[in-house]
Design an enzyme around this catalytic site. Structure first.
Site, PDB file in Angstrom:
ATOM      1  N   GLU A  30       4.530  -3.602  12.404  1.00 52.28           N
ATOM      2  CA  GLU A  30       3.304  -2.624  12.092  1.00 52.28           C
ATOM      3  C   GLU A  30       2.145  -3.704  11.279  1.00 52.28           C
ATOM      4  O   GLU A  30       2.520  -4.130  10.276  1.00 52.28           O
ATOM      5  CB  GLU A  30       3.763  -1.468  11.286  1.00 52.28           C
ATOM      6  CG  GLU A  30       4.530  -0.549  12.198  1.00 52.28           C
ATOM      7  CD  GLU A  30       4.153  -0.268  13.454  1.00 52.28           C
ATOM      8  OE1 GLU A  30       2.946  -0.241  13.883  1.00 52.28           O
ATOM      9  OE2 GLU A  30       4.735   0.062  14.061  1.00 52.28           O
TER      10      GLU A  30
ATOM     11  N   CYS B 160      -3.246   1.742   6.627  1.00 56.40           N
ATOM     12  CA  CYS B 160      -3.754   1.031   7.979  1.00 56.40           C
ATOM     13  C   CYS B 160      -3.961   1.994   9.104  1.00 56.40           C
ATOM     14  O   CYS B 160      -4.531   1.540   9.987  1.00 56.40           O
ATOM     15  CB  CYS B 160      -2.304   0.356   8.452  1.00 56.40           C
ATOM     16  SG  CYS B 160      -0.493   1.111   8.235  1.00 56.40           S
TER      17      CYS B 160
ATOM     18  N   GLU C 286       8.953   2.548  14.702  1.00 52.63           N
ATOM     19  CA  GLU C 286       9.893   3.188  13.518  1.00 52.63           C
ATOM     20  C   GLU C 286       9.727   4.754  13.434  1.00 52.63           C
ATOM     21  O   GLU C 286       8.791   5.165  13.834  1.00 52.63           O
ATOM     22  CB  GLU C 286       8.778   2.757  12.228  1.00 52.63           C
ATOM     23  CG  GLU C 286       8.926   1.050  12.386  1.00 52.63           C
ATOM     24  CD  GLU C 286       8.283   0.621  10.977  1.00 52.63           C
ATOM     25  OE1 GLU C 286       9.504   0.557   9.992  1.00 52.63           O
ATOM     26  OE2 GLU C 286       7.345   0.188  10.739  1.00 52.63           O
TER      27      GLU C 286
ATOM     28  N   ASN D  99       0.704  -1.361  -0.047  1.00 51.47           N
ATOM     29  CA  ASN D  99       0.180   0.070   0.134  1.00 51.47           C
ATOM     30  C   ASN D  99       0.908   1.325   0.043  1.00 51.47           C
ATOM     31  O   ASN D  99       0.294   2.271  -0.606  1.00 51.47           O
ATOM     32  CB  ASN D  99      -1.033  -0.025   1.261  1.00 51.47           C
ATOM     33  CG  ASN D  99      -0.276   0.020   2.309  1.00 51.47           C
ATOM     34  OD1 ASN D  99       0.648  -0.423   2.598  1.00 51.47           O
ATOM     35  ND2 ASN D  99      -1.148   0.513   3.423  1.00 51.47           N
TER      36      ASN D  99
END
Ligand code: ADP
Length: 479
Positions: A248, A282, A459, A150
């Site tokens: 993630e 997300c 991150e 994505n």
């Protein structure tokens, strides 16, 4: 058939035993290219090359690494139109979104060029006489980076840049659906002068290449972005192989709209958060939790603006919503639209759309009258679908917002400072937005969530050092 885009292993472009087609979700007759489909043998060879390269790279002058990252950033910027076109063509996001993502990738590399010179340690007093204690950070080792489709350029950038900045060697496995953007990035990293073996690209299936990466004991850590089921599986294999792991995964991100919200702000925040990039983020706002007093006016305005959104071929000028990224994703989205109706929601939109080209187009969908207990409001759909859940007051809104297995991003639209402050404190999510969409973040601060959304350290920004370095404590007796 033409050229096959190869894997990059040990500084050379290498053939794999197999190859796969990459086609545009806007038009399945548009063949972007054939891309190598690597196997376990390619992962072993890439790891051999990384092992050879690691001693020199891990001890390299940080200025060398800063200069490399800076050259990569400059080259991404110089080739931004070409990269954005590839991204839009293979993933299906519209060109302005693809260009913004490409620019984000350049910023990330530039940020981590600076971070190479900012890595700090500690000098601490010892409890023993004439002893010095130093705490330093060293590269983790060889890291495996596994990414989804994505954000095919930004997510690889925010894993590769800190990995290289802190002196690690990389095996990068992009998603099967978006090898084109990954290949362009690999070309740029290679041509910018990255030493052989320091950065390796192995394209291929997750169940083959990804699996091989998680089982090779020479790979010290895996950074993964993807789905919860694959993440759960990786948590098991990485623990069994003693690998450091950062993940993630999904979200079912709530956006609260209070009666005191500015209506236009709330509508634009929700439309952006829920439907831009075809809802394939997300951090998308998939649960719109709306207080009774503003509910009807909010729904009427969202409905009006939703109908005006243009859905179609990602490369068409002025297009706002591109196609769903794949046929299987579209079918999954459509089954959730049907489920929401079965569960008793009034469904607006959500149908498959026909356009001039044969692509995977879907009208954005609102599930009205939704309840937080419904499956359509609990499971991540990963498409242009949002549930609208009516609540009576702030307490109910917060409780519904936090009642989810996920905890990535959350938001509130309000003009009341107390509501904003309370929600920032009580939201069980890693990122909280006030009067801003749940999606859309800065690149120099931590990104990540709680519960089933994330695992391991954060991150991005200087927090990335937590994963990509290993702490060493050194004692010196100077007596
Ligand atoms: P998405 O639904 O976003 O495609 P996935 O979790 O299926 O999420 O895929 C994310 C990444 O994980 C992709 O690069 C995919 O190839 C990879 N992957 C899938 N299965 C595995 C696995 N068993 N081991 C390692 N990586 C995997």
């Amino acid at each position: 058939m033409g050229e096959i885009y190869q894997n990059l292993i040990g500084g050379t472009w290498r053939k794999a035993d197999d190859a796969s087609e990459n086609r545009s979700p806007s038009d399945i007759t548009d063949l972007i290219g054939m891309f190598a489909r690597g196997g376990a043998k390619d992962v072993t060879e890439a790891t051999d090359a990384a092992e050879l390269a690691f001693p020199a790279w891990s001890r390299s002058n940080p200025q060398v690494r800063a200069d490399l990252l800076d050259r990569i950033a400059t080259e991404i910027t110089r080739r931004e139109a070409e990269i954005a076109l590839m991204l839009a063509r293979e993933e299906g996001k519209v060109l302005p979104e693809a260009l913004a993502e490409t620019r984000r990738a350049a910023h990330v590399f530039r940020f981590f060029a600076g971070e190479t010179l900012r890595l700090k340690g500690d000098a601490v007093a010892s409890v023993r006489p004439d002893v010095d204690v130093e705490v330093t950070r060293e590269p983790l080792g060889i890291v495996g980076l596994i990414t989804p489709w994505n954000f095919p350029i930004a997510i690889p950038a925010w894993k590769i840049a800190p990995a290289l900045a802190y002196g690690n060697c990389v095996i990068f496995k992009p998603a099967e659906q978006t090898p084109g953007s990954a290949h362009l990035l690999a070309q740029i990293i290679h041509e910018a002068g990255c030493p052989a073996g320091v950065f390796n690209l192995v394209m291929g299936r997750g169940s083959v290449v990804g699996e091989a990466m998680t089982s090779d004991p020479r790979i010290s850590g895996i950074s993964f972005t993807g789905s919860v089921p694959v993440g759960r599986h990786l948590a098991g294999t990485c623990a069994a192989n003693m690998k450091k792991l950062q993940m993630e995964m999904g979200g079912k991100n709530p956006m609260i709209v209070m009666d005191d919200a500015d209506l236009q702000t709330a509508v634009s925040v929700c439309l952006n958060g829920a439907f831009y990039q075809t809802g394939q983020r997300c951090t998308a706002s998939s649960r719109l939790i709306v207080q009774s007093g503003i509910h009807d006016a909010f729904v009427a305005e969202v409905e009006k603006q939703l109908k005006a959104l243009k859905v179609g071929h990602a490369l068409t000028e002025d297009m706002q919503i591109g196609p769903v990224a794949s046929e299987s994703q579209l079918n999954s989205n459509l089954s959730y639209v049907a489920l929401a109706a079965e569960e008793g929601c009034e469904v607006l939109g959500g149908e498959r759309l026909n356009r001039d080209t044969n692509g995977f187009f879907q009208a954005p969908a609102l599930f009205l009258g939704s309840k937080n207990s419904m499956r359509s409001a609990r499971e991540e759909i990963f498409g242009p679908c949002a549930s609208v859940i009516r609540v009576e007051d702030f307490e109910e809104a917060v409780s519904v917002a936090n009642d989810t297995q996920f905890g990535l991003s959350s938001g509130i639209c309000t003009t009341n400072l107390r509501n904003a402050r309370e929600f920032k404190r009580r939201s069980a999510a890693g990122m909280v937005m006030v009067n801003l969409p749940t999606a859309g973040v800065d690149y120099h601060v931590p990104f990540g969530g709680r519960k089933a959304s994330s695992y391991g350290s954060r991150e991005q920004g200087s927090y990335a050092a937590e994963f990509y370095t290993s702490v060493k404590t050194a004692y010196t007796f100077a007596g």
